[in-house]
Motif scaffolding. Sequence first.
Motif, PDB file in Angstrom:
ATOM      1  N   GLU A 248       0.805  -1.210   0.000  1.00  0.00           N
ATOM      2  CA  GLU A 248       0.000   0.000   0.000  1.00  0.00           C
ATOM      3  C   GLU A 248       0.848   1.274   0.000  1.00  0.00           C
ATOM      4  O   GLU A 248       0.319   2.368  -0.082  1.00  0.00           O
TER       5      GLU A 248
ATOM      6  N   HIS B 204      -7.346  -3.662  -5.880  1.00  0.00           N
ATOM      7  CA  HIS B 204      -8.546  -3.174  -5.205  1.00  0.00           C
ATOM      8  C   HIS B 204      -9.795  -3.150  -6.087  1.00  0.00           C
ATOM      9  O   HIS B 204     -10.893  -2.926  -5.571  1.00  0.00           O
TER      10      HIS B 204
ATOM     11  N   LYS C  42      -9.161   3.179   1.077  1.00  0.00           N
ATOM     12  CA  LYS C  42      -9.066   3.215   2.537  1.00  0.00           C
ATOM     13  C   LYS C  42     -10.434   3.156   3.211  1.00  0.00           C
ATOM     14  O   LYS C  42     -10.529   3.050   4.424  1.00  0.00           O
ATOM     15  N   ASN C  43     -11.481   3.268   2.400  1.00  0.00           N
ATOM     16  CA  ASN C  43     -12.852   3.236   2.922  1.00  0.00           C
ATOM     17  C   ASN C  43     -13.042   4.257   4.043  1.00  0.00           C
ATOM     18  O   ASN C  43     -13.624   3.970   5.091  1.00  0.00           O
ATOM     19  N   ARG C  44     -12.554   5.471   3.795  1.00  0.00           N
ATOM     20  CA  ARG C  44     -12.656   6.539   4.773  1.00  0.00           C
ATOM     21  C   ARG C  44     -13.916   7.361   4.536  1.00  0.00           C
ATOM     22  O   ARG C  44     -14.295   7.610   3.390  1.00  0.00           O
TER      23      ARG C  44
ATOM     24  N   TYR D 219      -5.250   9.644  -3.934  1.00  0.00           N
ATOM     25  CA  TYR D 219      -4.034   9.973  -3.200  1.00  0.00           C
ATOM     26  C   TYR D 219      -4.125  11.364  -2.574  1.00  0.00           C
ATOM     27  O   TYR D 219      -3.869  11.533  -1.372  1.00  0.00           O
TER      28      TYR D 219
ATOM     29  N   VAL E 107      -7.930   9.318   0.508  1.00  0.00           N
ATOM     30  CA  VAL E 107      -8.559   8.000   0.525  1.00  0.00           C
ATOM     31  C   VAL E 107      -7.751   6.979  -0.279  1.00  0.00           C
ATOM     32  O   VAL E 107      -8.239   5.910  -0.615  1.00  0.00           O
TER      33      VAL E 107
ATOM     34  N   ASN F 222      -3.263   6.138  -1.489  1.00  0.00           N
ATOM     35  CA  ASN F 222      -2.006   5.544  -1.055  1.00  0.00           C
ATOM     36  C   ASN F 222      -1.016   6.522  -0.443  1.00  0.00           C
ATOM     37  O   ASN F 222       0.168   6.202  -0.337  1.00  0.00           O
TER      38      ASN F 222
ATOM     39  N   PRO G 146       0.706   7.792   2.545  1.00  0.00           N
ATOM     40  CA  PRO G 146       0.824   7.420   3.962  1.00  0.00           C
ATOM     41  C   PRO G 146       0.853   8.625   4.896  1.00  0.00           C
ATOM     42  O   PRO G 146       0.614   8.486   6.102  1.00  0.00           O
TER      43      PRO G 146
ATOM     44  N   ASP H 267      -0.975  11.538   4.256  1.00  0.00           N
ATOM     45  CA  ASP H 267      -2.266  12.237   4.196  1.00  0.00           C
ATOM     46  C   ASP H 267      -2.077  13.749   4.071  1.00  0.00           C
ATOM     47  O   ASP H 267      -2.610  14.536   4.849  1.00  0.00           O
TER      48      ASP H 267
END
Length: 435
Positions: free
Chosen positions: A153, A301, A312-314, A396, A400, A402, A404, A406
């Motif tokens: 990821e 995915h 990320k299913n955020r 990105y 939501v 890849n 890391p 954010d």
Amino acid sequence: MQKEQTSNALVWYRNDLRTQDQNSLYNACSKHEKVVAIYYLDPRHFEYDDYGFKRTEVFRAKFLLESLEDLKNRLSDLNISLFVIQDRPENHMPEFSNNHKITDVYYQHEWTTYEREVEASLKQAIDLNWHPSYDQFLFHPEDVPYDSKNIPEVFTQFRKRLEKETCVRSELTASKRSQSNRIGNTPSVPSLPDLGFDLPDIPERTAFPFEGGESAGLNRIEEYMFQSRKLAYYKKTRNGLVGIDYSSKFSAWLANGSLSPRTIYWSVKRFEKAFKKNQSTYWMIFELIWRDYFKYISLKHGDSIFYLGGIKNRAYNWSSEERLVRKWINGETESDFVNANMIELKQTGWMSNRGRQNVASYLSRDLEVDWRIGAAYFESMLLDYDVHSNYGNWMYVSGVGNDPRDRKFNVQLQAQRYDADHRFRKRWLQTDLFS
């Protein structure tokens, strides 16, 4: 390799519009005496999506038709006829394959929903030998040290292991057919008006004045790498905004497959051998690996790349307010840097990588608008649209995907850093100065 004397092969072109290093074409020509090619201008590609955007707008349509015209000519040099058909594949291919006694179909494997559905309907309708192949990667799926379910990821982890353990395959060259392989009276490539478009009036100040097609793409490699040698400075200039040479612009030819990533890779290696190897030559390959990465993330995915919560299913409290979307599209936001980039896109179908990151972050993070609306607009407008890179990058920057860390872009600071003299903003916001 022994050719099958009594079988006829069809090369079904999709996003692989080239003759050089084209796996389907190579295999068809290696195994069959008779080879014909086809491309479908599927009407569904020009319909409106759920957000009200035409899936393919005029800029990519123009580039596509130029690419098809060039492909038709280059295939003709191999004595292979190309049929360009305005229809759904499932409506046309059954009768076509019957009329031309097709036994085998060679094509690039796709895995997103629409492409899978078309392929499934064709296989139900026609009893043929189907030969899909992965042909849009730098590192072939059979060669990477992961199966699709175990793709990391984090990009850096993916990149470092591939650089250490995986080699790039050699380019392929298809053999020329005999003159008897030609088929007379193939339809001409449609025009933009045939697709329902007016001819676009693209400003001369565009950063992308290039034509579509493999020939133009190969010429761009030659000019950018070996004539001007701008490749040697790519890492320093790649965040530029003005002009044709701040970046390679290879993405447009990569997107519809007029160039293969392997062709670019091996051209970089030739450049390194002939001139120099430095951070810039490495960075060109680095960007190709990023492109691969988003394709592998899509393989891993599936349709999650199109969901609001991304991979990320955020859950975010995003808006879909039409007023905010329109201001963003029309370059009427509170950020002149965002506005200049959006106007460039609207008038030319092009935007720099630096611009794309900023306008995407602004829409999703500052305006808090559903990122998928922005991704759909990019799909419509960008002449170098690639489904995996587009949705991968939008996820990105929207939190939501890849990334890391954010991150959120500060567009004001970005403008100060990358357009300190306002040259880019003046170019697109004060059009009277450049008319």
